[in-house]
Design a protein around this motif. Structure first.
Motif, short mmCIF file in Angstrom:
data_model
loop_
_atom_site.label_atom_id
_atom_site.label_comp_id
_atom_site.label_asym_id
_atom_site.label_seq_id
_atom_site.Cartn_x
_atom_site.Cartn_y
_atom_site.Cartn_z
N PRO A 133 36.72 33.62 41.77
CA PRO A 133 36.01 34.30 42.65
C PRO A 133 35.74 35.72 42.07
O PRO A 133 36.55 36.34 41.08
CB PRO A 133 37.13 34.67 43.84
CG PRO A 133 38.35 33.53 43.75
CD PRO A 133 38.30 33.14 42.02
N ASN A 179 43.87 25.92 42.82
CA ASN A 179 43.71 27.26 43.64
C ASN A 179 42.50 27.92 43.01
O ASN A 179 41.76 28.29 43.80
CB ASN A 179 45.01 27.94 43.22
CG ASN A 179 45.93 27.21 43.99
OD1 ASN A 179 46.12 26.32 44.44
ND2 ASN A 179 47.28 28.33 44.01
N THR A 180 42.15 27.82 41.96
CA THR A 180 41.11 28.85 41.33
C THR A 180 39.79 27.88 42.00
O THR A 180 38.82 28.75 42.34
CB THR A 180 41.01 28.46 39.68
OG1 THR A 180 42.31 29.25 39.23
CG2 THR A 180 39.53 29.31 39.05
N ASP A 230 39.32 28.31 45.54
CA ASP A 230 38.91 30.16 46.10
C ASP A 230 37.67 30.21 45.54
O ASP A 230 37.05 30.92 46.36
CB ASP A 230 40.04 30.97 45.43
CG ASP A 230 41.47 30.82 46.02
OD1 ASP A 230 41.59 29.99 47.02
OD2 ASP A 230 42.41 31.10 45.55
N TRP A 284 34.50 31.48 47.93
CA TRP A 284 33.85 32.54 47.58
C TRP A 284 32.24 32.55 47.45
O TRP A 284 31.52 33.37 48.03
CB TRP A 284 34.40 33.54 46.48
CG TRP A 284 33.62 34.61 45.97
CD1 TRP A 284 33.57 35.94 46.36
CD2 TRP A 284 32.53 34.67 45.07
NE1 TRP A 284 32.79 36.59 45.77
CE2 TRP A 284 32.07 35.83 44.88
CE3 TRP A 284 32.17 33.60 44.06
CZ2 TRP A 284 30.94 36.11 44.07
CZ3 TRP A 284 31.35 34.07 42.87
CH2 TRP A 284 30.71 35.29 43.11
#
Length: 348
Positions: free
Chosen positions: A176, A307-308, A311, A315
């Motif tokens: 993000p 997770n990266t 997210d 974003w």
């Protein structure tokens, strides 16, 4: 979040760009006091605590707001010019206890070999006067100046702040707030599904680091008083192009067909795709295989790729529609379809 054992007074040069806000939020959560110094031209995020804001302009040498002040730690995020480090040293030397500088793996003289560690030779500056270089001259010749000027900025940091210096050399920073869209291109493309052009055979190594992992680790380096030079690349395991794409697909759950295309074909078509570099080929072939052993030993950790990706997509999809409609890296779907047709026609 658990508070740090000893609260620090931290000065962050920059602080409102990509990684800076992650440093600020983590530092506040750990109980530190934070001061930002920048030009004030970029809107500051909403901070979860009090943050002091000082304004000036390093490009013009206006550092007056820093004079007569003392901090435990200075984190220098935006510097690419050795003159900026020199000028900061004139004002801050003797008034800070620890200086942390974000550099880049582009400082290495030979980016083609795998396993680059922090002791590898650095790129040499070939210009007339490094201290006379400006943001404008750097932008006009990034390919030849960026790495050498970062290397000289590192040298100037050691000169100004001595053994109290930490040099952090990231590779591709992702997640993000990444406005380059270099990594973002891939999860967005995976999310679209269908037949997807993949450069190479899928086994070329990829290294990326989430900006949050980088920013938070730098605060921990400051807390621990850790000095030295570190390659901040991730993840903590070998990652290939195909594994990265399958990791993205695990998040998006879209049907996907990967079509691998030879690097020579892409080169002949004048196509460059972000993040990817073919292994054992070209001046940057080692960029997916840089050693991070020293950084991991110093406490660098990595959140899961899923997770990266999740997210990052959330974003990106929160951005204005006109921004989403114009990705800043990669190729559009029409061009990809043309390339796939040409590849299939050539292959048989």
């Amino acid at each position: 979040m658990e508070k740090a054992e000893r609260p620090l007074n931290i000065l962050i040069l920059g602080g409102t760009g990509f990684t800076g806000p992650f440093q600020v939020r983590y530092a506040l959560a750990r109980g530190h006091k934070v001061t930002l110094f920048n030009r004030g031209k970029r809107p500051s995020p909403e901070w979860p605590g009090e943050v002091e804001q000082l304004h000036g302009d390093r490009e013009t040498g206006d550092l007056s707001a820093l004079r007569g002040r003392r901090w435990d730690v200075c984190i220098d995020n935006p510097t690419s010019l050795p003159s900026w480090v020199r000028d900061a040293g004139k004002v801050l030397r003797g008034n800070i206890g620890h200086y942390l500088f974000i550099s880049t793996i582009s400082v290495y003289a030979d980016g083609s070999r795998p396993g680059i560690d922090e002791d590898a030779p650095l790129a040499q500056y070939r210009g007339r006067d490094a201290m006379a270089e400006t943001r404008q001259t750097l932008l006009a010749d990034m390919e030849n100046l960026y790495g050498p000027l970062k290397a000289l900025s590192e040298a100037e940091a050691w000169k100004q702040f001595g053994e109290r210096t930490t040099i952090v050399r990231p590779g591709y920073i992702v997640g993000p707030r990444d406005e380059t869209d270099r990594f973002t291109y891939w999860p967005l493309r995976v999310a679209d599904g269908g037949e997807m052009l993949v450069p190479g055979d899928g086994q070329d190594p990829i290294q990326v680091i989430d900006g949050r992992d980088l920013g938070e680790w730098m605060i921990r380096l400051a807390e621990n008083g850790t000095t030295g030079t570190f390659n901040a690349v991730g993840p903590g395991y070998p990652l290939t192009m195909d594994a990265m794409l399958h990791g993205c697909q695990a998040v998006t759950s879209t049907p996907l067909q990967l079509t691998h295309v030879d690097p020579e074909f892409l080169e002949a078509q004048g196509v460059e795709l972000p993040i990817w570099v073919p292994r054992n080929r070209g001046p940057y072939a080692g960029y997916g295989q840089v050693s991070n052993a020293r950084a991991v030993a110093a406490g660098l950790t990595f959140r899961p790729l899923a997770n990266t990706v999740a997210d990052l997509l959330a974003w990106y999809r929160s951005l204005p529609a006109e921004r989403q409609a114009k990705p800043r890296a990669g190729i559009d779907r029409q061009r990809e379809a043309e390339l796939l047709r040409a590849w299939h026609a050539r292959a048989g």
